[in-house]
Design a protein around this motif. Structure first.
Motif, mmCIF file in Angstrom:
data_model
loop_
_atom_site.group_PDB
_atom_site.id
_atom_site.type_symbol
_atom_site.label_atom_id
_atom_site.label_comp_id
_atom_site.label_asym_id
_atom_site.label_seq_id
_atom_site.Cartn_x
_atom_site.Cartn_y
_atom_site.Cartn_z
ATOM 1 N N ASP A 104 32.722 56.629 64.758
ATOM 2 C CA ASP A 104 32.238 56.255 66.148
ATOM 3 C C ASP A 104 32.363 57.756 67.014
ATOM 4 N N PRO A 105 31.442 58.851 67.040
ATOM 5 C CA PRO A 105 31.526 59.737 67.867
ATOM 6 C C PRO A 105 31.334 59.260 69.586
ATOM 7 N N SER A 106 31.975 59.683 70.203
ATOM 8 C CA SER A 106 31.615 59.234 71.625
ATOM 9 C C SER A 106 31.631 60.683 72.532
ATOM 10 N N GLU A 107 30.223 60.664 73.009
ATOM 11 C CA GLU A 107 29.827 62.023 73.968
ATOM 12 C C GLU A 107 30.444 63.207 73.099
ATOM 13 N N GLY A 108 29.973 63.139 71.884
ATOM 14 C CA GLY A 108 30.355 64.678 71.394
ATOM 15 C C GLY A 108 31.668 64.672 70.679
ATOM 16 N N VAL A 109 32.363 63.651 70.773
ATOM 17 C CA VAL A 109 33.997 64.051 70.321
ATOM 18 C C VAL A 109 34.107 62.531 69.247
ATOM 19 N N PHE A 110 34.585 62.938 68.016
ATOM 20 C CA PHE A 110 35.390 61.870 67.362
ATOM 21 C C PHE A 110 37.062 61.439 68.029
ATOM 22 N N LEU A 111 36.663 60.228 68.790
ATOM 23 C CA LEU A 111 38.139 59.899 69.361
ATOM 24 C C LEU A 111 39.098 59.191 68.330
ATOM 25 N N SER A 112 38.761 58.688 67.272
ATOM 26 C CA SER A 112 39.844 58.069 66.567
ATOM 27 C C SER A 112 39.642 58.451 65.298
ATOM 28 N N ILE A 113 40.379 59.544 64.992
ATOM 29 C CA ILE A 113 40.404 60.278 63.632
ATOM 30 C C ILE A 113 41.891 59.733 63.106
ATOM 31 N N GLN A 114 41.581 59.124 61.616
ATOM 32 C CA GLN A 114 42.836 58.726 60.918
ATOM 33 C C GLN A 114 42.911 59.224 59.567
ATOM 34 N N ALA A 115 44.050 59.397 59.274
ATOM 35 C CA ALA A 115 44.199 59.910 57.691
ATOM 36 C C ALA A 115 44.844 58.915 56.857
ATOM 37 N N PHE A 116 44.109 58.503 55.819
ATOM 38 C CA PHE A 116 44.511 57.417 54.953
ATOM 39 C C PHE A 116 45.312 58.144 53.579
ATOM 40 N N GLN A 117 46.302 57.851 53.263
ATOM 41 C CA GLN A 117 47.158 58.317 51.905
ATOM 42 C C GLN A 117 46.450 57.692 50.843
ATOM 43 N N GLU A 118 46.955 58.403 49.595
ATOM 44 C CA GLU A 118 46.403 57.788 48.188
ATOM 45 C C GLU A 118 46.443 56.442 48.155
ATOM 46 N N HIS A 119 47.651 55.611 48.440
ATOM 47 C CA HIS A 119 47.797 54.261 47.891
ATOM 48 C C HIS A 119 46.968 53.454 49.108
ATOM 49 N N GLU A 120 46.319 53.963 50.114
ATOM 50 C CA GLU A 120 45.782 53.219 51.000
ATOM 51 C C GLU A 120 44.444 52.740 50.720
ATOM 52 N N PHE A 121 43.786 51.800 51.317
ATOM 53 C CA PHE A 121 42.313 51.488 51.021
ATOM 54 C C PHE A 121 41.543 51.869 52.401
ATOM 55 N N VAL A 122 40.272 52.140 52.222
ATOM 56 C CA VAL A 122 39.340 52.596 53.150
ATOM 57 C C VAL A 122 38.042 52.268 52.763
ATOM 58 N N SER A 123 37.238 51.968 53.638
ATOM 59 C CA SER A 123 35.832 51.616 53.430
ATOM 60 C C SER A 123 34.921 52.202 54.439
ATOM 61 N N ALA A 124 33.768 52.215 54.249
ATOM 62 C CA ALA A 124 32.788 52.950 55.208
ATOM 63 C C ALA A 124 32.384 51.957 56.304
ATOM 64 N N LEU A 125 32.198 52.653 57.329
ATOM 65 C CA LEU A 125 31.781 51.769 58.414
ATOM 66 C C LEU A 125 30.441 50.868 58.283
ATOM 67 N N ALA A 126 29.633 51.610 57.620
ATOM 68 C CA ALA A 126 28.416 50.758 57.173
ATOM 69 C C ALA A 126 28.363 49.707 56.090
ATOM 70 N N VAL A 127 29.482 49.588 55.304
ATOM 71 C CA VAL A 127 29.842 48.534 54.239
ATOM 72 C C VAL A 127 31.420 48.236 54.561
ATOM 73 N N PRO A 128 31.905 47.646 55.567
ATOM 74 C CA PRO A 128 33.223 47.670 55.862
ATOM 75 C C PRO A 128 34.127 46.607 54.782
ATOM 76 N N ASP A 129 33.430 45.601 54.306
ATOM 77 C CA ASP A 129 33.844 44.674 53.072
ATOM 78 C C ASP A 129 34.213 45.398 51.755
ATOM 79 N N HIS A 130 33.651 46.617 51.555
ATOM 80 C CA HIS A 130 33.682 47.313 50.192
ATOM 81 C C HIS A 130 34.961 48.434 50.322
ATOM 82 N N GLU A 131 35.902 48.170 49.785
ATOM 83 C CA GLU A 131 37.111 49.252 49.965
ATOM 84 C C GLU A 131 37.229 49.901 48.837
ATOM 85 N N ILE A 132 37.737 51.033 49.023
ATOM 86 C CA ILE A 132 38.366 51.814 47.757
ATOM 87 C C ILE A 132 39.567 52.372 48.056
#
Lengths: 212, 196
Positions: free
Chosen positions: B161-189
């Motif tokens: 979600d870039p807003s006016e040319g800036v990524f406002l919410s930048i987050q780091a996920f560690q190895e054991h955490e799960f992440v999904s792409a914005l476009a497919v939020p229900d598919h985690e890895i």
């Protein structure tokens, strides 16, 4: 707009942490150029009308000379010609450097004094470091680069004396004794002081006379 | 008397010639620059890093997951992309992976920012560059989701979600955490799956 917690579900024990921007700036290696490549670049027409000086592989745009620069450089050249003779002084000539720096840098000091008449340089050759008694830069916006990168470059090639006429500071910065890639003696002469070159110690000039 | 002085200590960046896409095309034609080895970013010809084995391996794992989630026709590896018009002439990034919002066969040119659902860089020695220079570049072009897989830090840094040319919410996920792409939020890895 979705919040991040909705967008990114988290099953781990820890919540994701906000990532910080790294503090330490690391310059990534970018394309550096050589004298040979610059010849080809010039031929390609890409550099257009703009003039560049090759310094440590970077094409550094040469500043347009403003009237104070032109005036100070003219006063300086006239004085050097009086002291050393017209044949020993060159303006904005490119020079050679020690072999390690030669391919990636081709500086053009504003003024230089030769140990021999320019007519005795081999045709087509640039002055070598050991043929230089003095190199000079007239400096305004380029002061920091002239005092750091160029000073190191000239010192590494063993250029015996390097002057910077600092227009804004109204002073002369005199570098001597190049040893191990650095000038061991760096002295500032203010406007009212007199300065002379190592090669002609008895011929002094007041710094202000170059800033008229 | 003259005063002895110290040499300025600060690092000095030389102002130097910056390049455009058009000039780079001439450079390449003239044989002066092999653009396989450089990426144009903010006018700089940045040397591409030689891909080491961990990089190749992580990128392959990532591509496999992206292809499973989005379909092979929607994923490109190391493809040059277009940018917003202000940055377009002076930058031509080649992200390690991109996910398109349509099949690549339908593209008639390089993908535009609006055609990208996700941009990923696999990062080791280039982390600062990926987290600063490229982050700013992608944010300015409104790239909707930007991931940096940090091999040394063993984490995935997500920029949605870039807003006016800036990524406002930048987050780091560690190895054991799960992440999904914005476009497919229900598919985690699990991030660790990409760092095997």
């Amino acid at each position: 707009m979705r919040s991040v917690s909705e967008s990114y579900s988290v099953r781990g024990e820890c919540m994701p942490i906000a990532a910080e921007t790294p503090e330490e700036a690391v310059a990534l290696p970018h394309k550096l150029w050589t004298r040979d490549e610059c010849v080809a670049l010039e031929r390609s027409g890409l550099l257009g009308m703009e003039r560049y000086e090759l310094i440590e592989g970077d094409l550094v745009p040469q500043m347009a000379k403003n009237p104070p620069h032109t005036r100070a450089l003219r006063l300086l050249i006239l004085w050097l010609q009086t002291v050393f003779g017209g044949d020993f002084v060159l303006q904005e000539a490119s020079i050679d450097l020690r072999p390690e720096d030669q391919p990636t840098s081709e500086p053009e000091p504003d003024a230089l004094v030769l140990t021999l008449s320019f007519l005795d340089l081999e045709p087509g050759a640039r002055p070598r470091p050991d043929q230089l008694r003095l190199v000079m830069e007239v400096s305004s916006s380029t002061l920091t680069v002239d005092r750091t990168i160029k000073a190191r470059l000239y010192a590494r090639s063993g250029i015996v004396e390097y002057w910077i006429l600092d227009l804004e500071g109204r002073r002369m910065i005199v570098h001597r004794d190049p040893i191990d890639g650095a000038y061991r003696s760096i002295e500032i002469y203010s406007e009212q002081e007199c300065v002379s070159t190592l090669a002609a110690l008895d011929r002094t000039i007041r710094v202000a006379d170059l800033l008229k | 008397m003259p005063v002895a002085i110290e040499i300025p200590q600060e690092a000095v960046a030389l102002p130097h010639k910056l390049w455009t896409r058009n000039e780079c095309a001439v450079l390449e034609r003239s044989g002066l620059v092999d653009l396989e080895r450089y990426e144009l970013i903010d006018g700089e010809l940045i040397q591409k890093m030689g891909k080491n084995h961990p990089h190749t391996r992580a990128l392959r794992l990532l591509m496999s997951w992206l292809e499973d989630r989005f379909g092979r026709d929607y994923c490109l590896q190391e493809s040059a992309i277009d940018l917003r018009s202000e940055d377009h002439p002076t930058s031509e990034p080649e992200p390690d992976a991109v996910v398109l919002n349509g099949p690549f066969l339908a593209l008639s040119a390089q993908p535009r920012p609006a055609e990208l659902r996700l941009v990923v860089e696999v990062s080791s020695s280039t982390l600062y560059h990926d987290l600063v220079t490229k982050r700013n570049l992608y944010a300015r072009s409104g790239i909707v989701d930007y991931w940096v897989l940090d091999l040394e830090g063993r984490r995935l840094i997500v920029h949605p979600d870039p807003s006016e040319g800036v990524f406002l919410s930048i987050q780091a996920f560690q190895e054991h955490e799960f992440v999904s792409a914005l476009a497919v939020p229900d598919h985690e890895i699990r991030v660790g799956e990409l760092l095997r």
